[in-house]
Design a protein around this motif. Structure first.
Motif, mmCIF file in Angstrom:
data_model
loop_
_atom_site.group_PDB
_atom_site.id
_atom_site.type_symbol
_atom_site.label_atom_id
_atom_site.label_comp_id
_atom_site.label_asym_id
_atom_site.label_seq_id
_atom_site.Cartn_x
_atom_site.Cartn_y
_atom_site.Cartn_z
ATOM 1 N N LEU A 240 0.689 4.784 -9.045
ATOM 2 C CA LEU A 240 0.777 4.639 -7.597
ATOM 3 C C LEU A 240 -0.288 5.443 -6.872
ATOM 4 O O LEU A 240 -0.774 5.039 -5.806
ATOM 5 N N LEU A 241 -0.658 6.606 -7.422
ATOM 6 C CA LEU A 241 -1.586 7.504 -6.733
ATOM 7 C C LEU A 241 -3.046 7.204 -7.042
ATOM 8 O O LEU A 241 -3.926 7.870 -6.490
ATOM 9 N N GLU A 242 -3.313 6.237 -7.916
ATOM 10 C CA GLU A 242 -4.709 5.883 -8.167
ATOM 11 C C GLU A 242 -5.292 5.189 -6.940
ATOM 12 O O GLU A 242 -4.630 4.367 -6.306
ATOM 13 N N PRO A 243 -6.561 5.512 -6.596
ATOM 14 C CA PRO A 243 -7.150 4.904 -5.388
ATOM 15 C C PRO A 243 -7.187 3.382 -5.428
ATOM 16 O O PRO A 243 -7.054 2.723 -4.406
ATOM 17 N N GLY A 244 -7.354 2.804 -6.610
ATOM 18 C CA GLY A 244 -7.419 1.353 -6.694
ATOM 19 C C GLY A 244 -6.087 0.652 -6.499
ATOM 20 O O GLY A 244 -6.060 -0.573 -6.340
ATOM 21 N N ASN A 245 -4.981 1.406 -6.507
ATOM 22 C CA ASN A 245 -3.652 0.814 -6.358
ATOM 23 C C ASN A 245 -3.027 1.165 -5.007
ATOM 24 O O ASN A 245 -1.803 1.326 -4.900
ATOM 25 N N LEU A 246 -3.856 1.298 -3.981
ATOM 26 C CA LEU A 246 -3.350 1.659 -2.654
ATOM 27 C C LEU A 246 -2.411 0.583 -2.104
ATOM 28 O O LEU A 246 -1.382 0.902 -1.493
ATOM 29 N N LYS A 247 -2.727 -0.683 -2.325
ATOM 30 C CA LYS A 247 -1.863 -1.749 -1.812
ATOM 31 C C LYS A 247 -0.485 -1.729 -2.477
ATOM 32 O O LYS A 247 0.525 -2.011 -1.827
ATOM 33 N N SER A 248 -0.448 -1.396 -3.758
ATOM 34 C CA SER A 248 0.849 -1.301 -4.441
ATOM 35 C C SER A 248 1.683 -0.169 -3.858
ATOM 36 O O SER A 248 2.899 -0.312 -3.670
ATOM 37 N N LEU A 249 1.051 0.960 -3.569
ATOM 38 C CA LEU A 249 1.779 2.076 -2.961
ATOM 39 C C LEU A 249 2.281 1.703 -1.567
ATOM 40 O O LEU A 249 3.414 2.038 -1.195
ATOM 41 N N GLN A 250 1.453 1.025 -0.785
ATOM 42 C CA GLN A 250 1.878 0.611 0.550
ATOM 43 C C GLN A 250 3.052 -0.371 0.474
ATOM 44 O O GLN A 250 4.011 -0.264 1.244
ATOM 45 N N LYS A 251 2.982 -1.311 -0.459
ATOM 46 C CA LYS A 251 4.069 -2.275 -0.597
ATOM 47 C C LYS A 251 5.362 -1.575 -1.012
ATOM 48 O O LYS A 251 6.456 -1.929 -0.537
ATOM 49 N N LEU A 252 5.244 -0.568 -1.898
ATOM 50 C CA LEU A 252 6.425 0.164 -2.340
ATOM 51 C C LEU A 252 7.085 0.901 -1.178
ATOM 52 O O LEU A 252 8.316 0.882 -1.025
ATOM 53 N N LEU A 253 6.287 1.546 -0.337
ATOM 54 C CA LEU A 253 6.846 2.308 0.783
ATOM 55 C C LEU A 253 7.397 1.381 1.873
ATOM 56 O O LEU A 253 8.444 1.663 2.461
ATOM 57 N N MET A 254 6.721 0.282 2.138
ATOM 58 C CA MET A 254 7.211 -0.655 3.151
ATOM 59 C C MET A 254 8.495 -1.341 2.702
ATOM 60 O O MET A 254 9.251 -1.862 3.525
ATOM 61 N N PHE A 255 8.755 -1.339 1.385
ATOM 62 C CA PHE A 255 9.985 -1.901 0.855
ATOM 63 C C PHE A 255 11.201 -1.065 1.258
ATOM 64 O O PHE A 255 12.337 -1.533 1.168
ATOM 65 N N HIS A 256 10.983 0.174 1.698
ATOM 66 C CA HIS A 256 12.074 1.063 2.106
ATOM 67 C C HIS A 256 12.353 0.984 3.604
ATOM 68 O O HIS A 256 13.162 1.764 4.108
ATOM 69 N N VAL A 257 11.689 0.085 4.338
ATOM 70 C CA VAL A 257 11.825 0.009 5.792
ATOM 71 C C VAL A 257 12.288 -1.388 6.180
ATOM 72 O O VAL A 257 11.674 -2.388 5.764
#
Length: 474
Positions: free
Chosen positions: A109-126
């Protein structure tokens, strides 16, 4: 006459009506513009309201989630969502993100190339609506689906008198309540199916585009032809041939081969790695002369790229510009001199500053093979660092800039001197060729020693002047 008075009165009334209606239109426009300005001001005030649920999330004890939101660059997005409607945030506890989360998944999740995956994961909590704990379904058999900001759905239900969000249990319902939203504390992280599939594909070897490594070809020493291996080499196995057999002939025999297109037998993209480490030398500063020799004066860059592509590793001891400036023009102008100097600074092993320092600390002196056969370079501990060379003479050098470039195949270690083999220390490199030639000439003139009987016979013949007739007496 009465008709004229009536018409005049009507016309005057009509003029007064027009005159009275004219000034009211700009007043209406002015009032509408002021209304738009006030609405804009209210919207801006609402977006930065200190009582917002977004501010409460950043100031809450859910610090791990707040840090992930900042790393994912979602503050502006959430601020826009709060400005449009209320939101409901399901915040995992800090322990769920610190200790309970898979380290490999967190690294993904913290790799720079996986920023969209991290954003999708966090937006899944809202969820873009307000859901209080009192609005949870009372019947355990019922459930509701809500669309999240990640365009995927969350299921809210009850189980054993506990509130559930998918697989997570709500441990702190209504933890934070604000006019524009509410925050519920949950026990674990919610992972959408799309992010989980991306992580699984990343770990799968089938999704990696790199070519699987295979062993280097084996050469029959009798026929000097390639022979087929009995069994395929395992993935990642070292090359079958020594690096000296894989090297191109020296400059005295033939030039290094020109770079060609890579084939399926290559395990790594050696040319790209060599270009990367040369660019690193240039950006690091202080090693421009070394990079210039590799690229312009020699074909070593091409040779290193080919070797790395075939699976070999190399450690480069790179002298800095101050050390290279001490070399004379004659030392670099001799045929093959730059190659021989650079070959003595290349170790056919992958070593880092830590591995070399641990070796000299444990064994005292360590001798590393170089690409300049049969010479080796000696390393020992000195002043808390690694010292290369023999003794305290001018040809020794210290490990000055450790780990300038390390990618698993090529390791570049900066040193503050130019190294020479032990037998080259007594004479300058430009004198090595001439001294060896002169010694070979002298050895050719020397004749084998004659025996004592032959010497006595020659002396006796010399007394009579007959020794000139015998070739052995000349």
């Amino acid at each position: 006459m009465d008709l004229l008075k009536i018409c005049g009165a009507v016309s005057l009334l009509y003029l007064f009506c027009i005159a009275g209606a004219l000034p009211e239109k700009p007043r209406k426009i002015a009032s509408s513009s002021s209304l738009v300005a006030s609405q804009t001001a209210n919207a801006s005030v609402q977006s930065i309201n200190s009582n917002s649920v977004l501010v409460a999330l950043l100031d809450s004890h859910y610090t791990e989630l707040a840090e992930l939101v900042e790393k994912a660059l979602l503050l502006q997005t959430l601020e826009n969502e709060v400005g449009r409607h209320n939101i409901t945030v399901f915040a995992p506890r800090n322990e769920a993100l610190e200790r309970d989360l898979d380290p490999e998944f967190k690294r993904f999740l913290l790799e720079p190339g996986n920023l969209k995956s991290l954003q999708k994961l966090l937006m899944f909590h809202v969820i873009p609506k307000r859901i209080h704990s009192a609005e949870w379904l009372v019947n355990s058999a019922d459930s509701t689906r809500h669309r999240t900001l990640a365009a995927e759905h969350l299921v809210l239900y009850r189980k054993n008198e506990s509130k559930k969000v998918d697989l997570a249990t709500v441990i702190h319902p209504d933890a934070v309540i604000r006019p524009d939203g509410v925050i519920h504390g949950i026990e674990r992280l919610l992972i959408p199916r799309s992010v989980q599939e991306e992580f699984n594909n990343r770990r799968s070897l089938n999704s990696i585009s790199a070519v699987l490594p295979e062993g280097a070809p084996e050469v029959d020493p009798r026929t000097h032809r390639l022979k087929k291996p009995a069994s395929p080499a395992p993935a990642g196995a070292p090359p079958a041939l020594p690096i000296y057999d894989a090297m191109a002939p020296g400059p005295s025999l033939a030039p290094a081969p020109a770079p060609g297109p890579g084939g399926p037998h290559h395990k790594f993209d050696g040319m790209s790695q060599v270009k990367d480490f040369i660019q690193t030398l240039l950006h690091y500063g202080g090693y421009n002369e070394m990079a210039d020799i590799l690229v312009n004066l020699t074909s070593l860059a091409t040779e290193m790229g080919r070797l790395v592509s075939e699976g070999y590793v190399v450690t480069v001891l790179a002298p800095n510009d101050e050390a290279m400036a001490k070399l004379t023009t004659d030392q670099l102008s001799e045929p093959g001199a730059p190659e021989q100097i650079m070959y003595y600074h290349m170790i056919p092993e992958y070593q880092t500053e830590e591995s070399m320092y641990n070796a000299v600390r444990r064994f005292g002196k360590v001798r590393y093979d170089t690409l300049r056969l049969p010479h080796k370079v000696t390393a020992q501990e000195a002043d808390g660092s690694v010292k290369f060379g023999h003794g305290d003479d001018a040809s020794s050098a210290y490990l000055f800039d450790p780990d300038i470039y390390t990618d698993g195949r090529i390791s570049v270690q900066g040193i503050d001197g130019v190294l020479f083999p032990p037998e080259d220390k007594e004479m300058k490199p430009e004198q090595l060729g001439t001294d060896r030639k002169s010694s070979s000439k002298v050895s050719a003139v020397v004749r084998p020693r004659r025996g004592k009987l032959l010497e006595m016979a020659c002396r006796m013949l010399g007394t009579f002047g007959q020794d000139a007739r015998f070739t052995n007496c000349q």
